[in-house]
Design an enzyme around this catalytic site. Structure first.
Site, mmCIF file in Angstrom:
data_model
loop_
_atom_site.group_PDB
_atom_site.id
_atom_site.type_symbol
_atom_site.label_atom_id
_atom_site.label_comp_id
_atom_site.label_asym_id
_atom_site.label_seq_id
_atom_site.Cartn_x
_atom_site.Cartn_y
_atom_site.Cartn_z
ATOM 1 N N PRO A 233 0.977 -1.244 0.553
ATOM 2 C CA PRO A 233 0.263 0.362 -0.149
ATOM 3 C C PRO A 233 0.900 1.350 -0.112
ATOM 4 C CG PRO A 233 -1.015 -2.015 1.950
ATOM 5 C CD PRO A 233 0.366 -2.185 1.380
ATOM 6 N N LYS A 237 0.803 2.982 -6.972
ATOM 7 C CA LYS A 237 0.185 2.084 -8.047
ATOM 8 C C LYS A 237 -1.374 3.263 -8.643
ATOM 9 C CE LYS A 237 -1.055 -0.967 -4.891
ATOM 10 N NZ LYS A 237 -0.084 -0.265 -3.842
ATOM 11 N N THR A 238 -2.459 3.536 -8.021
ATOM 12 C CA THR A 238 -3.043 4.932 -8.641
ATOM 13 C C THR A 238 -2.471 5.488 -9.300
ATOM 14 O OG1 THR A 238 -4.176 3.668 -6.966
ATOM 15 C CG2 THR A 238 -5.192 5.727 -8.268
ATOM 16 N N HIS A 454 18.065 -1.025 30.743
ATOM 17 C CA HIS A 454 17.471 -1.617 29.418
ATOM 18 C C HIS A 454 17.564 -1.720 28.077
ATOM 19 C CE1 HIS A 454 14.463 -4.882 27.489
ATOM 20 N NE2 HIS A 454 14.522 -3.535 26.743
ATOM 21 N N GLU A 455 17.794 0.002 28.251
ATOM 22 C CA GLU A 455 18.048 0.888 26.988
ATOM 23 C C GLU A 455 19.427 0.511 26.572
ATOM 24 O OE1 GLU A 455 15.908 1.459 24.642
ATOM 25 O OE2 GLU A 455 13.859 0.332 25.710
ATOM 26 N N HIS A 458 20.430 -2.710 25.296
ATOM 27 C CA HIS A 458 20.160 -2.814 23.355
ATOM 28 C C HIS A 458 21.428 -1.642 23.234
ATOM 29 C CE1 HIS A 458 16.164 -4.866 23.047
ATOM 30 N NE2 HIS A 458 15.893 -3.661 24.139
ATOM 31 N N ASP A 529 10.170 -7.332 22.782
ATOM 32 C CA ASP A 529 11.921 -7.814 22.068
ATOM 33 C C ASP A 529 11.818 -9.241 22.190
ATOM 34 O OD1 ASP A 529 13.012 -5.181 22.540
ATOM 35 O OD2 ASP A 529 13.316 -5.325 24.844
#
Length: 647
Positions: A233, A237-238, A454-455, A458, A529
């Protein structure tokens, strides 16, 4: 003067107004045709008195219940009747009194006796009368039933003047396609379509067919029947179909697949016939059917509706029209869908849709071209870098980029800027991908510390792994449904190797590993996660055949027919579950080991994150040094958000 014109509401005629004079006409007709306005109802004694005085000229008995009393000419001049005769409602020759006598037989015997006793000379007439209003009231249920039926037929057929032919029931089988011809010419050309170079090359041949058909037919070639535009989408295309019509300069019939669908049997097939009839009359022409999967779904898949399904009848008619006997009609059918796998095989074969054109998501250079199209109407500052924005928006479709430009303009206007700056575009990317910032969300200091580690986990693991995506920024500001996010620019790979998937999974598990290492506790914050790595591990084992224990097999069915069938035994299912868990736990332990080796740097990064709330790549270089796997990246990149979701 112009302001006055704008303020004056334009008069518009409503078709329902015509019923007002009709109703008024019936009311006035009933009033003036009624003689009861001047007549006065009298009692039995009053009637007997008037009768004995021989003033009555005629008695008209209506409907065997009411006597209308007409007086003689000379009696009307008497003083006792003067008040009624002088009334403005009185008309000459109308009854002056009305008498409700009750039983007809008793009344007739009574006046017969009085006529003989007093030698009276009046006449008596019995009549049956029905007023116009009574007739209307009697027929009112039928009138209302017909009116309601006509109203619903009008609504079902499209209603209003815009539905073609006034939206009447007789036009319900007509095509609802919007026609673009010399009067309403399509102004979109290939210059307005940024990117899509491969798709434009393929449709350019269709344009050439329509402009110079002799060039191909003299060699024995035939005009292609149709082309199917397939892709995600928002990829254009249109827009591409409109550009084909604009370039070819031929009549262009545009409609959606759902326009054929109607509650009446046979309407869809009738509209298909009418559409192709109109297109042949204006040939050479183009028919564009957007979202063709609304009627082109494979037949026989839905057993609930039976064989005589209205949608299947419509599809059958479309197949017949596209593969008719006439081959020289010069009508080309363009269709667009993002669900090509569910279309009927008869629709997809050569001779109907001769070619399938895949409209893919834009690459780096195409995204830059799309940005250049959409920023033409924007007022930009000098610091806007389109090359960097194109790198920051991989996976974005043309519609996404248009939305991004509009969002950047709104962000700039919200802060009362006179131009849109580069940071506004970056904020718009964060807003679209991650969601709205929620700085007012209540988070305790303990929770904030857990989120920061936590971040930071990562960021640390991804920095230390060769195939993990390079970091852009890390934030612990709540955004959307996430409490923190890490933003990356991974490579857009055409194929992915096992080591690359494992490194990505390890980086994803870095958040939970940091919680375990620093607090010896884990939280619900790693939900997204875990969802991500579970899907990746399952795909490695059951889809891509990347697991040694299960082997080089795949249980993926591209046709989508395995919804209710498990393609492996219970023993294999146990083995699959075991291998998935083994892969995930292995990468979890690997993440803990990497973080344990860099525990001091992880703590510094988390503390800086708690202090600043947002840190960038430069901060990681300052803490960890230059990334050992850093290389000159020329490959397109994409943004991935690792969400620390709420429980």
């Amino acid at each position: 003067m112009s302001d006055k014109k704008k303020n004056n509401s334009k008069f518009s005629f409503n078709s329902y107004w015509i019923y007002i004079p009709i109703i008024l006409f019936f009311i006035v007709l009933q009033v003036f045709n009624s003689g009861d306005l001047a007549s006065r109802s009298i009692t039995k004694n009053e009637f007997t008195k008037i009768l004995k005085e021989n003033d009555i000229k005629k008695i008209v008995v209506e409907n065997k219940s009411v006597a209308q009393i007409f007086l003689k000419e000379d009696a009307l001049s008497k003083e006792s009747y003067k008040e009624l005769v002088d009334s403005p409602f009185y008309r000459k020759g109308s009854p002056l009194y009305s008498y409700n006598f009750g039983d007809l037989q008793n009344f007739e015997n009574e006046i017969k006796d009085l006529k003989q006793q007093n030698n009276l000379d009046f006449d008596k007439v019995n009549v049956e009368r029905t007023s116009l209003m009574d007739t209307v009231i009697n027929f009112l249920p039928f009138i209302l039933l017909i009116a309601v039926w006509l109203f619903f037929m009008r609504r079902m057929s499209g209603g209003g003047a815009g539905a073609g032919g006034g939206g009447q029931i007789f036009n319900i089988g007509k095509s609802k396609a919007k026609l673009f011809d010399e009067n309403t010419k399509v102004k979109t050309t290939f210059k307005n379509v940024a990117g899509l170079e491969g798709a434009k090359e393929e449709v350019q041949e269709i344009v050439d067919f329509l402009k110079n058909p002799d060039k191909y037919t003299k060699l024995g070639g035939k005009i292609p029947k149709g082309a199917l535009l397939v892709g995600p989408p928002g990829t254009g295309k249109t827009l591409l179909a409109k550009a084909v019509a604009g370039e070819a300069g031929v009549p262009f019939f545009s409609l959606s697949g759902s326009d054929f669908v109607e509650m009446f049997v046979g309407v869809g097939a009738s509209r298909v016939r009418d559409l192709f009839k109109q297109a042949q009359q204006k040939s050479p022409s183009i028919i564009f059917i957007d979202e063709i999967d609304a009627i082109g779904r494979a037949r026989g898949k839905n057993s609930m509706t039976g064989a005589n399904d209205e949608r299947e009848n419509t599809l059958n008619q479309l197949l017949t029209e596209m593969d008719g006997f006439g081959t020289d009609t010069n009508v080309i059918v363009l269709a667009a869908t993002n669900r090509a796998e569910i279309l009927d095989k008869a629709l997809m074969r050569a001779g109907r849709f001769d070619r399938q054109i895949y409209v893919d998501l834009p690459d780096l250079h195409e995204r830059k071209e799309i940005f250049e199209v959409h920023i033409k109407s924007l007022k930009l500052a000098d610091d806007v870098n389109l090359d960097f924005l194109a790198q920051q928006t991989p996976g974005f479709s043309g519609a996404d980029i248009a939305n991004l430009c509009n969002e950047a303009a709104l962000i700039a206007a919200r802060t009362d800027k006179t131009a849109i700056h580069h940071q506004d575009f970056l904020d718009a990317v964060d807003r679209i991908v991650g969601g709205l910032e929620k700085k007012n969300k209540v988070i305790t200091p303990k929770e904030k510390k857990v989120i920061a580690f936590h971040e930071a986990g990562h960021a640390t693991v991804s920095w230390m792994l060769e195939h993990a995506a390079p970091l852009v920024k890390v934030t612990i500001v709540p955004r959307g449904q996430s409490l923190g996010a890490a933003w990356y620019l991974p490579e857009e790979r055409k194929i992915v190797q096992t080591e690359q998937m494992l490194d990505e999974m390890c980086a994803t598990m870095g958040g939970r590993a940091a919680e375990k290492l620093m607090f010896d506790k884990i939280s619900t914050g790693a939900l997204s996660d875990l969802e991500k790595v579970t899907k990746q591990a399952r795909a490695m084992v059951t889809v891509y055949g990347l697991n040694d224990e299960v082997g080089n097999v795949t249980y993926y069915d591209s046709s989508g027919n395995d919804s209710f069938v498990k393609p492996y035994s219970e023993e294999t299912a146990k083995k699959i579950d075991k291998e998935i868990s083994k892969i995930i736990e292995g990468q979890y332990q690997r993440a803990i080991q990497i973080l344990d080796e860099n525990k001091d740097k992880l703590t510094v990064l988390a503390d800086k994150l708690l202090e600043k709330e947002v840190i960038f790549k430069d901060d990681l270089v300052e803490i960890f040094g230059k990334r050992p796997f850093e290389k000159e990246e020329t490959i397109d990149a994409s943004i991935v958000e690792e969400k620390n979701s709420e429980a």
